[in-house]
Every structure is written in C-alpha cells, then in structure tokens.
Design a protein around this motif. Structure first.
Motif, PDB file in Angstrom:
ATOM      1  N   VAL A   1      81.087  66.323 -17.225  1.00 61.85           N
ATOM      2  CA  VAL A   1      79.660  66.639 -17.235  1.00 61.85           C
ATOM      3  C   VAL A   1      79.263  67.231 -18.581  1.00 61.85           C
ATOM      4  O   VAL A   1      79.896  68.177 -19.062  1.00 61.85           O
ATOM      5  CB  VAL A   1      79.299  67.642 -16.110  1.00 61.85           C
ATOM      6  CG1 VAL A   1      77.836  68.064 -16.203  1.00 61.85           C
ATOM      7  CG2 VAL A   1      79.585  67.027 -14.746  1.00 61.85           C
TER       8      VAL A   1
ATOM      9  N   SER B   1      84.805  75.047 -10.898  1.00 63.05           N
ATOM     10  CA  SER B   1      84.387  74.564 -12.218  1.00 63.05           C
ATOM     11  C   SER B   1      84.411  75.665 -13.267  1.00 63.05           C
ATOM     12  O   SER B   1      84.379  76.858 -12.947  1.00 63.05           O
ATOM     13  CB  SER B   1      82.989  73.948 -12.161  1.00 63.05           C
ATOM     14  OG  SER B   1      82.016  74.951 -12.000  1.00 63.05           O
TER      15      SER B   1
ATOM     16  N   GLN C   1      80.698  70.965 -18.420  1.00 66.01           N
ATOM     17  CA  GLN C   1      81.385  71.491 -17.248  1.00 66.01           C
ATOM     18  C   GLN C   1      82.631  70.662 -16.985  1.00 66.01           C
ATOM     19  O   GLN C   1      82.609  69.430 -17.110  1.00 66.01           O
ATOM     20  CB  GLN C   1      80.476  71.484 -16.021  1.00 66.01           C
ATOM     21  CG  GLN C   1      79.434  72.568 -16.083  1.00 66.01           C
ATOM     22  CD  GLN C   1      78.871  72.901 -14.720  1.00 66.01           C
ATOM     23  OE1 GLN C   1      79.440  72.581 -13.679  1.00 66.01           O
ATOM     24  NE2 GLN C   1      77.736  73.577 -14.732  1.00 66.01           N
TER      25      GLN C   1
ATOM     26  N   PRO D   1      82.928  69.351 -10.956  1.00 69.33           N
ATOM     27  CA  PRO D   1      82.222  68.427 -11.855  1.00 69.33           C
ATOM     28  C   PRO D   1      82.767  66.997 -11.803  1.00 69.33           C
ATOM     29  O   PRO D   1      82.004  66.042 -11.920  1.00 69.33           O
ATOM     30  CB  PRO D   1      82.434  69.051 -13.237  1.00 69.33           C
ATOM     31  CG  PRO D   1      82.622  70.497 -12.971  1.00 69.33           C
ATOM     32  CD  PRO D   1      83.380  70.550 -11.665  1.00 69.33           C
TER      33      PRO D   1
ATOM     34  N   ARG E   1      75.467  63.350 -10.317  1.00 70.12           N
ATOM     35  CA  ARG E   1      74.418  64.196  -9.751  1.00 70.12           C
ATOM     36  C   ARG E   1      74.301  65.514 -10.513  1.00 70.12           C
ATOM     37  O   ARG E   1      73.202  65.973 -10.806  1.00 70.12           O
ATOM     38  CB  ARG E   1      74.691  64.456  -8.277  1.00 70.12           C
ATOM     39  CG  ARG E   1      73.536  65.205  -7.613  1.00 70.12           C
ATOM     40  CD  ARG E   1      73.738  65.358  -6.151  1.00 70.12           C
ATOM     41  NE  ARG E   1      74.825  66.311  -5.948  1.00 70.12           N
ATOM     42  CZ  ARG E   1      75.381  66.585  -4.785  1.00 70.12           C
ATOM     43  NH1 ARG E   1      74.972  65.945  -3.710  1.00 70.12           N
ATOM     44  NH2 ARG E   1      76.334  67.463  -4.683  1.00 70.12           N
ATOM     45  N   LEU E   2      75.444  66.130 -10.856  1.00 71.38           N
ATOM     46  CA  LEU E   2      75.431  67.396 -11.580  1.00 71.38           C
ATOM     47  C   LEU E   2      74.827  67.225 -12.974  1.00 71.38           C
ATOM     48  O   LEU E   2      74.035  68.045 -13.422  1.00 71.38           O
ATOM     49  CB  LEU E   2      76.834  67.991 -11.665  1.00 71.38           C
ATOM     50  CG  LEU E   2      76.962  69.344 -12.343  1.00 71.38           C
ATOM     51  CD1 LEU E   2      76.039  70.379 -11.717  1.00 71.38           C
ATOM     52  CD2 LEU E   2      78.420  69.814 -12.296  1.00 71.38           C
ATOM     53  N   ARG E   3      75.165  66.149 -13.635  1.00 71.99           N
ATOM     54  CA  ARG E   3      74.608  65.864 -14.968  1.00 71.99           C
ATOM     55  C   ARG E   3      73.082  65.762 -14.895  1.00 71.99           C
ATOM     56  O   ARG E   3      72.364  66.360 -15.688  1.00 71.99           O
ATOM     57  CB  ARG E   3      75.215  64.574 -15.511  1.00 71.99           C
ATOM     58  CG  ARG E   3      75.005  64.337 -16.965  1.00 71.99           C
ATOM     59  CD  ARG E   3      75.708  63.048 -17.452  1.00 71.99           C
ATOM     60  NE  ARG E   3      77.130  63.027 -17.130  1.00 71.99           N
ATOM     61  CZ  ARG E   3      77.702  62.202 -16.246  1.00 71.99           C
ATOM     62  NH1 ARG E   3      76.975  61.300 -15.593  1.00 71.99           N
ATOM     63  NH2 ARG E   3      79.000  62.242 -16.017  1.00 71.99           N
TER      64      ARG E   3
ATOM     65  N   THR F   1      71.109  66.976 -12.533  1.00 71.88           N
ATOM     66  CA  THR F   1      70.572  68.279 -12.140  1.00 71.88           C
ATOM     67  C   THR F   1      70.498  69.219 -13.341  1.00 71.88           C
ATOM     68  O   THR F   1      69.482  69.880 -13.560  1.00 71.88           O
ATOM     69  CB  THR F   1      71.430  68.898 -11.021  1.00 71.88           C
ATOM     70  OG1 THR F   1      71.352  68.035  -9.877  1.00 71.88           O
ATOM     71  CG2 THR F   1      70.952  70.283 -10.645  1.00 71.88           C
TER      72      THR F   1
END
Length: 157
Positions: free
Chosen positions: A18, A99, A123, A128, A134-136, A138
């Motif tokens: 990420v 993480s 991250q 991650p 999705r985390l990227r 967000t």
C-alpha cells in the motif's frame, strides 16, 4: 524526500502493498501551514479520521522526539516522529494491529510565494497485503480530505 527518494528500510513504495500520495498547491506559505500540521491534538477538529490523539508526556504539538497514540480509520496506532524540519517536513512511523506504516508530509515553497503540500504513506504487513486495493483507495480519499483540511484550517481569519 519524495516518492522516488530514500524511504526507511522496509517501506519502499515500489515494493509495499500500500502506497498513497496526495498533493495540493496553495497560496498559503509553509510557515502558515506548519502550526496546524504539528498541533496533533487539534487534528480531530478539522480531520474527521483522527481521534483520541495523545502525545506522550502531554502537550498539543509534535516535536522532533514525539511519541503519540491516536485512532485513525478506526485503528489505534502507536506512532513516533522520525523526521522533523520546521515548516518543511514531518514524518512518523507507526504500528497497529496487523500493519506498520510510514507517513510523511513535505512542504515546498513555490515561486509565487505559496506552497506545494505533499503527503505520502506506505503500509506494510498482513492487513495491508490482504486489503491492499481497498486500503489504498481509502487512504488516498481520506488523505485528500486531510490535506485540504490543513489548508482550510490554516487560512487567516
């Protein structure tokens, strides 16, 4: 440092699951932006994804040796300032369940008297890797809110 320069060991954006980078240009100077950026205890007033910010030893503002805990995106994070150059750079490393991350802010004066603000986060870890896409997304969306909030809260009244 920028995304192409040195990162701490293990946090190279080219290999991390990420990486998010946001930037904004503003007519405000780095010196106008810096106080709001380092006054971490007040982030929740203008950035909704920062909560329960507590600087170890008390105080409102981060320093070169600060450790702090906070909740961001519903995750409690333990954080340590790693780069601190007034009105130019602020970075911290942190860890939460599953993480570890490295987040930095770079304030670069522009020829017109304003500033280019860049924030980047890497991250790594199990979480991650599992939810990278999705985390990227967000992080990118919320960091844009954060960077815009920094500019808005720093405007002279």
């Amino acid at each position: 440092m920028s995304s192409t320069e040195e990162w701490p060991v293990g946090f190279d954006p080219r290999t991390a699951p990420v990486y998010a980078r946001n930037e904004i240009r503003t007519t405000l100077t780095a010196e106008q932006l810096w106080p709001a950026l380092v006054t971490a205890s007040r982030w929740p007033q203008w950035y909704p994804h920062a909560r329960r910010v507590r600087i170890t030893g008390g105080g409102e503002a981060l320093t070169a040796s600060s450790h702090f805990t906070w909740t961001t995106l519903r995750v409690r994070v333990k954080t340590q300032v790693t780069e601190f150059e007034p009105a130019r750079r602020l970075a911290w490393s942190g860890s939460g369940p599953g993480s570890s991350g490295y987040h930095r802010w770079i304030l670069t004066p522009t020829a017109d008297g304003g500033c280019l603000v860049v924030t980047e986060e890497v991250q790594i870890g199990l979480l991650p890797r599992l939810v990278a896409g999705r985390l990227r997304r967000t992080l990118h969306a919320n960091h844009q809110r954060w960077i815009k909030g920094l500019v808005d809260v720093s405007r002279p009244t």
